[in-house]
Design a protein around this motif. Structure first.
Motif, PDB file in Angstrom:
ATOM      1  N   LEU A  65       0.823  -1.209   0.000  1.00 20.75           N
ATOM      2  CA  LEU A  65       0.000   0.000   0.000  1.00 20.75           C
ATOM      3  C   LEU A  65       0.862   1.266   0.000  1.00 20.75           C
ATOM      4  CD1 LEU A  65      -2.794  -1.118   2.467  1.00 20.75           C
ATOM      5  CD2 LEU A  65      -3.143  -0.412   0.092  1.00 20.75           C
TER       6      LEU A  65
ATOM      7  N   LYS B 298       2.288   1.620  -3.360  1.00 18.66           N
ATOM      8  CA  LYS B 298       1.245   2.072  -4.275  1.00 18.66           C
ATOM      9  C   LYS B 298       1.015   3.570  -4.157  1.00 18.66           C
ATOM     10  CE  LYS B 298      -3.636   1.463  -5.453  1.00 18.66           C
ATOM     11  NZ  LYS B 298      -4.919   0.775  -5.094  1.00 18.66           N
ATOM     12  N   ALA B 299       1.080   4.101  -2.922  1.00 19.06           N
ATOM     13  CA  ALA B 299       0.890   5.536  -2.727  1.00 19.06           C
ATOM     14  C   ALA B 299       1.894   6.330  -3.556  1.00 19.06           C
ATOM     15  CB  ALA B 299       1.014   5.887  -1.248  1.00 19.06           C
TER      16      ALA B 299
ATOM     17  N   VAL C 258       0.973   5.948  -7.314  1.00 20.10           N
ATOM     18  CA  VAL C 258      -0.210   6.732  -7.669  1.00 20.10           C
ATOM     19  C   VAL C 258       0.126   8.218  -7.780  1.00 20.10           C
ATOM     20  CG1 VAL C 258      -2.422   7.542  -6.753  1.00 20.10           C
ATOM     21  CG2 VAL C 258      -1.894   5.107  -6.753  1.00 20.10           C
TER      22      VAL C 258
ATOM     23  N   TYR D 184      -6.840   8.778   8.015  1.00 23.18           N
ATOM     24  CA  TYR D 184      -7.404   7.948   6.956  1.00 23.18           C
ATOM     25  C   TYR D 184      -8.515   7.037   7.447  1.00 23.18           C
ATOM     26  CZ  TYR D 184      -4.304   4.314   8.884  1.00 23.18           C
ATOM     27  OH  TYR D 184      -3.673   3.419   9.720  1.00 23.18           O
TER      28      TYR D 184
ATOM     29  N   THR E  66      -9.879  10.607  -1.484  1.00 23.16           N
ATOM     30  CA  THR E  66      -8.739   9.788  -1.891  1.00 23.16           C
ATOM     31  C   THR E  66      -7.442  10.585  -1.813  1.00 23.16           C
ATOM     32  OG1 THR E  66      -8.902  10.379  -4.241  1.00 23.16           O
ATOM     33  CG2 THR E  66     -10.210   8.510  -3.473  1.00 23.16           C
TER      34      THR E  66
ATOM     35  N   SER F 299      -4.864  10.705  -3.985  1.00 23.61           N
ATOM     36  CA  SER F 299      -4.443  11.372  -5.216  1.00 23.61           C
ATOM     37  C   SER F 299      -5.212  12.660  -5.466  1.00 23.61           C
ATOM     38  CB  SER F 299      -4.608  10.423  -6.410  1.00 23.61           C
ATOM     39  OG  SER F 299      -5.954   9.992  -6.524  1.00 23.61           O
ATOM     40  N   SER F 300      -6.525  12.644  -5.225  1.00 25.05           N
ATOM     41  CA  SER F 300      -7.316  13.853  -5.474  1.00 25.05           C
ATOM     42  C   SER F 300      -6.940  14.965  -4.499  1.00 25.05           C
ATOM     43  CB  SER F 300      -8.808  13.542  -5.382  1.00 25.05           C
ATOM     44  OG  SER F 300      -9.150  13.054  -4.095  1.00 25.05           O
TER      45      SER F 300
ATOM     46  N   THR G 161      -6.466   1.015   2.036  1.00 24.21           N
ATOM     47  CA  THR G 161      -6.768   0.584   0.669  1.00 24.21           C
ATOM     48  C   THR G 161      -7.813   1.503   0.036  1.00 24.21           C
ATOM     49  OG1 THR G 161      -6.264  -1.724   1.221  1.00 24.21           O
ATOM     50  CG2 THR G 161      -7.599  -1.329  -0.738  1.00 24.21           C
ATOM     51  N   ARG G 162      -8.811   1.861   0.795  1.00 19.96           N
ATOM     52  CA  ARG G 162      -9.846   2.770   0.302  1.00 19.96           C
ATOM     53  C   ARG G 162      -9.269   4.160   0.013  1.00 19.96           C
ATOM     54  NH1 ARG G 162     -12.071   6.338   3.274  1.00 19.96           N
ATOM     55  NH2 ARG G 162     -11.610   5.242   5.215  1.00 19.96           N
TER      56      ARG G 162
ATOM     57  N   ILE H 201      -5.870   5.088  -0.490  1.00 17.28           N
ATOM     58  CA  ILE H 201      -4.739   5.198  -1.420  1.00 17.28           C
ATOM     59  C   ILE H 201      -5.204   4.829  -2.823  1.00 17.28           C
ATOM     60  CG2 ILE H 201      -2.409   4.378  -1.959  1.00 17.28           C
ATOM     61  CD1 ILE H 201      -2.013   3.906   1.036  1.00 17.28           C
ATOM     62  N   ARG H 202      -5.758   5.818  -3.490  1.00 16.31           N
ATOM     63  CA  ARG H 202      -6.206   5.670  -4.881  1.00 16.31           C
ATOM     64  C   ARG H 202      -5.931   6.976  -5.615  1.00 16.31           C
ATOM     65  NH1 ARG H 202     -11.724   5.344  -5.017  1.00 16.31           N
ATOM     66  NH2 ARG H 202     -12.041   5.713  -2.806  1.00 16.31           N
TER      67      ARG H 202
END
Length: 438
Positions: free
Chosen positions: A160, A163-164, A167, A396, A402, A404-405, A434-435, A437-438
């Motif tokens: 995760l 992934k952050a 992203v 979080y 999210t 990224s936004s 998980t929710r 980090i998008r």
């Protein structure tokens, strides 16, 4: 007395109890607004509007308010909690496994040593006797939370964080700081082995190497050695699972080294507040032992030099502005109960907090940091204020947007994740990350 009369008396007593409970529940002035034991604001009475009446949400709001603020709830939850401690259950978050796994040498995440074998403990040890209470180790007036290693959840956490960085891309630097629990700093190796504590060094190293495999650009921030170098200082509470702000300061210094900035010396913070009589989560988890009652903790808080103004958005989405909110200097007025003193840092756990330091040094104008955290990050949050013009703090667990936004919207170039060791292996925390980090 015949059976018929006995039944009538029982029914009458039951009906009377229900009537009394309904009457008490209807007395608005008896409903509390804050839970000291749970360290949170309780559900407020809903505001009335035509739309809410029509769609039924007003009545749902009343139901939620009534159930969350029923008079005497603190007494009943305390009694229930004491029973839980006798049965060995706990409401402090924990990893999924009851027993820790060995920390493996996994070629997919680097050459990581196995967890050391548990050495034989001498019978003449000078360590005070410990007692396992509700899944915690109680030694006199001090309790220690345990952590159990899980390879599956450790790799999930590492993925995760990697992934952050992926992203957010190359224009943003992601940092990860895993906070050790108090046992890893305050208990020597013999005592840790005796009471079957997981090797925090090996577990953290495993995750940091896994993060490097997931995305090599992430900068990890080891802090355990820095904390151990100051272990004779007041770095962790005895009655609570959190670290003190002094402990968070030494971790902040390690972040500053990784980020290439200079941390102010602790002596430069001239406004230092003390909130005495703190009895935290471990006090409750261990059944409120007398030794802790007689020797509560003190919360020491360092007020930022540049500003103490905080804007935050609560869990209902309402904006709140406090002129003394980064460190709430009126904690003994706002959070009066002995269990609530830790809330002096950024007003407790809220989805989003925003800090603007207009007095930041000239060479730091325009700098922005996003701190992504669970509750351990609260004590650390005041320190970035004097190093960044803008500090954004996202919990979080409660934030609906999210990563990224938010980073894109605010033009953020540095993101610091702060999670305690237990949170890295707790399924609810991983689901929330998980929710997010998008």
């Amino acid at each position: 007395m015949d059976q018929h009369k006995t039944d009538k008396i029982k029914i009458g007593l039951f009906a009377g109890t229900l009537a009394l409970g309904t009457l008490v529940g209807g007395l608005f002035f008896l409903h509390p607004t804050e839970s000291a034991r749970e360290k949170r604001k309780l559900t407020p009475f809903p505001a009335a509007s035509e739309t809410d009446f029509l769609d039924g949400s007003f009545f749902s709001g009343i139901e939620a308010w009534y159930g969350d603020t029923y008079p005497g709830r603190e007494f009943f939850t305390s009694a229930h909690h004491r029973l839980q401690s006798l049965w060995g259950t706990s409401r402090v978050e924990s990893v999924d496994k009851k027993q820790g796994e060995d920390i493996p040498t996994d070629p997919d995440v680097g050459d990581i040593p196995d967890i050391p074998d548990v050495p034989e403990v001498p019978t003449d040890t000078d360590e005070p006797a410990g007692e396992t209470v509700g899944g915690f180790l109680l030694m006199g007036d001090t309790a220690y939370e345990k952590y159990y290693f899980s390879q599956e959840t450790s790799l999930q956490y590492a993925a995760l964080i990697g992934k952050a960085q992926t992203v957010l891309g190359d224009g943003v630097q992601v940092y990860d700081l895993i906070v050790p629990l108090s046992y890893a700093v305050n208990l020597d190796e013999k005592t840790q082995a005796k009471y079957d504590f997981t090797d925090a060094d090996a577990a953290t190293e495993y995750m940091y190497r896994a993060i490097a495999k997931a995305n090599a650009k992430v900068k990890t921030v080891p802090v355990l050695d820095a904390l151990r170098a100051h272990k004779n200082e007041y770095l962790y509470f005895r009655t609570d699972h959190h670290w003190t702000q002094k402990g968070a300061y030494y971790a902040w210094c390690e972040f500053c080294r990784a980020a290439g900035i200079t941390a102010p010396k602790l002596s430069e913070y001239t406004d230092v507040r003390e909130f005495k009589g703190f009895l935290g989560t471990l006090y409750a988890e261990c059944g409120e032992p007398a030794a802790m009652t007689k020797n509560p903790d003190t919360v020491e808080a360092y007020v930022p030099r540049g500003t103490n103004r905080l804007t935050f958005y609560d869990r209902s989405g309402n904006e709140q502005v406090y002129s003394t909110g980064i460190v709430q200097v009126r904690t003994d007025t706002i959070f009066q109960n002995a269990a609530s003193k830790y809330n002096c840092f950024i007003m407790g756990d809220n989805p989003l907090s925003v800090i603007h330091n207009e007095n930041v040094a000239a060479d730091r104008v325009g700098t922005k940091l996003l701190l992504v955290k669970e509750s351990f990050g609260n004590a650390l949050a005041p320190f970035p204020v004097d190093s960044y013009e803008y500090v954004y703090v996202i919990d979080y667990r409660y934030y609906d947007g999210t990563l990224s936004s938010f980073v894109t919207e605010h033009g953020i170039t540095e993101v610091l994740f702060v999670n305690n060791l237990v949170a890295t292996g707790a399924s609810p925390r991983l689901t929330e990350l998980t929710r997010f980090i998008r």
